[in-house]
Design a protein around this motif. Sequence first.
Motif: not given
Lengths: 164, 432
Positions: B91, B94-96, B99
């Motif tokens: 969460m 800026g971070t994915f 996923r």
Amino acid sequence: MSTADLPLPDDLRQEILTLAGSEHRPRAASVSALRLVQARFRWISDRHLAEVAQLLNMSTADLDGVATYFNLLFRKPVGQHVFMICDSVCCWIMGCKDLSDHLCKKLNIRPGETTPDGAITLLPIVCLGHCDRAPVMLFDETVHEDVDTAALDRLIAEAQETPR
Amino acid sequence: MNSLSERPLTAMIDLAGPPPDCAAYGNAGGWQGTRKALKTLTPDEVISMVTRSRLRGRGGAGFPTGLKWSTVPKDPASKRRKYLVANADEMEPGTFKDRILMEGNPLQLVEGMLLAGYAIQASHGIIFLRGEYFLAHQRLQHAIDEARHLGWLGENILGTGFSFDIDLHSSGGRYICGEATALLTALEGSRAVPRGKLPPSQISGLWGAPSVVNNVETLCNISHIVTHGPEWFDGLGTGADSGTKLYGVSGRVCRPGFWELPMGTPLRDLIEVHAGGMKSGYALRALLPGGASTPFVDAADIDIPMDYDSIKKVGGRLGTGMAILLDDRTCPVGMLRNLEHFFAQESCGWCTPCRDGLPWVERLLDALEDGTGTEDDIEQLMRHARILGSPGRTFCAHAPGAMAPLASGLALFRDDFTAHLTGHGCPLHHAA
Ligand SMILES: Cc1cc2nc3c(=O)[nH]c(=O)nc-3n(C[C@H](O)[C@H](O)[C@H](O)COP(=O)(O)O)c2cc1C
Ligand code: SF4
Ligand code: FES
């Protein structure tokens, strides 16, 4: 009487008990159980909260502490569809405020409110993890990337045409 | 697609289609590590491989993974309840990256967990997934069910006597759940408040049992380390650190996105080569190198390798390795207000300095943006950045994380702060 004031259906009670039984302690199922209730009723009423607490061997206050802690658990009724607009930093840079303003104007509600016909609730949400395609939103359980006002208008129409 | 030997994490990932199933995963090189480890290596030998690979945690803190595992009590899985938990809360604004790994190749995480579970002799595996990742949930559940059906999870895996299974837990959604001890509290069905750091979770974690919490990307590296060996993994990095890294860039660049690259790839290459440089009409001012809770790095300082130690030399922190770019047409004070709104909202409320200090910081920034701020407000912000920013003044690292962009921003954008005083509000009139 609304369905939220009626007892939990037997099958849902059973599902929650099974879930609780599969955990090391029943309370470990608290969030999962509340999400099951919400999947059926869209929110968690006082009556349902108390019933789930009993099934998990927790006090109602204890479970309410959990229910009110999390962003995705609703302790108030929401509309048939929920628009969640990411308001975190990448989406802010890419103009999410314009999207939320557009929705407020079109629907004549403020963030946190539901349209009078009960079709749409508008909520802010934190970073949805699609930051390279900002601005991003969640329409019920579906993510939409690179959202613009035209896309919002399409989703509003879809929401008004398809009651859940 | 990339080759398995150079870009192990993303080699099997093609986001245009569904992820590989067990058979496709096996045909492309998957399950080799499991066969090798469960049949020919002791748990301690697996830990030793990971230690020698010099893999460091990809969740933000960079803790050496092998070292973390080596502190878990050695009892066999069959004799004692122990947990291996994948931190898939992701969460950090800026971070994915996690996923992508879970949607693109969920079995890579399953196998990584299986091997980590074998190494620490865990009796249970749990994935703590953020609640909004609906697609990842569906794909992970499918992968777990298929792996169990084919005997890669469950009792007596490959006839070796080792048993391990994975439960998928979907969170109710709060940033603090990503903090490893708050995550355990959440799994116990309570409000996700962090715990004291002693004894460490590896000794007493979930329900008092030894528990290891590792980031998704960390765990996704394990099968490759076991299959190809620690020396190979070490050789993948170009600088001081080993392996590859999923880097990302978002903001006003031509091609925002993510790339698996050697650990230590220069920041400038990320922005100018991979992300295609700034969009026309925009210039880079500064960036948060690894998510919202990392300090600003000035645009003049991007000739630096993105590894744990190098980025610190210019005042940054690697964090999640997913950079957020500030351009010259976006107000840094407004950006800070947005960031501090997030941190204030997501504070768990357990300790006073964070619970009351972060909303105060947010209100001060509100005032500056709205044109009612004073010189004294800027002093107050600096005071907060100093006090809340020192580790140990608050119960967990949330508040210091929140202060990282603020402290660096106050130093870097001093003129912008002043302009908000003399100009009575935001000169850029950027939307709140
Ligand atoms: C406020 C806060 C949020 C965090 N969120 C995450 C997260 O979403 N995912 C993650 O892997 N680590 C997160 N961490 C770091 C974890 O506490 C922990 O260091 C990490 O999961 C350990 O895994 P690793 O050693 O594999 O990196 C967070 C830390 C803090 C203080
Ligand atoms: S620093 Fe903030 S998030 Fe961490 S324990 Fe204190 S109040 Fe909670
Ligand atoms: S900041 Fe909006 S999706 Fe990440």
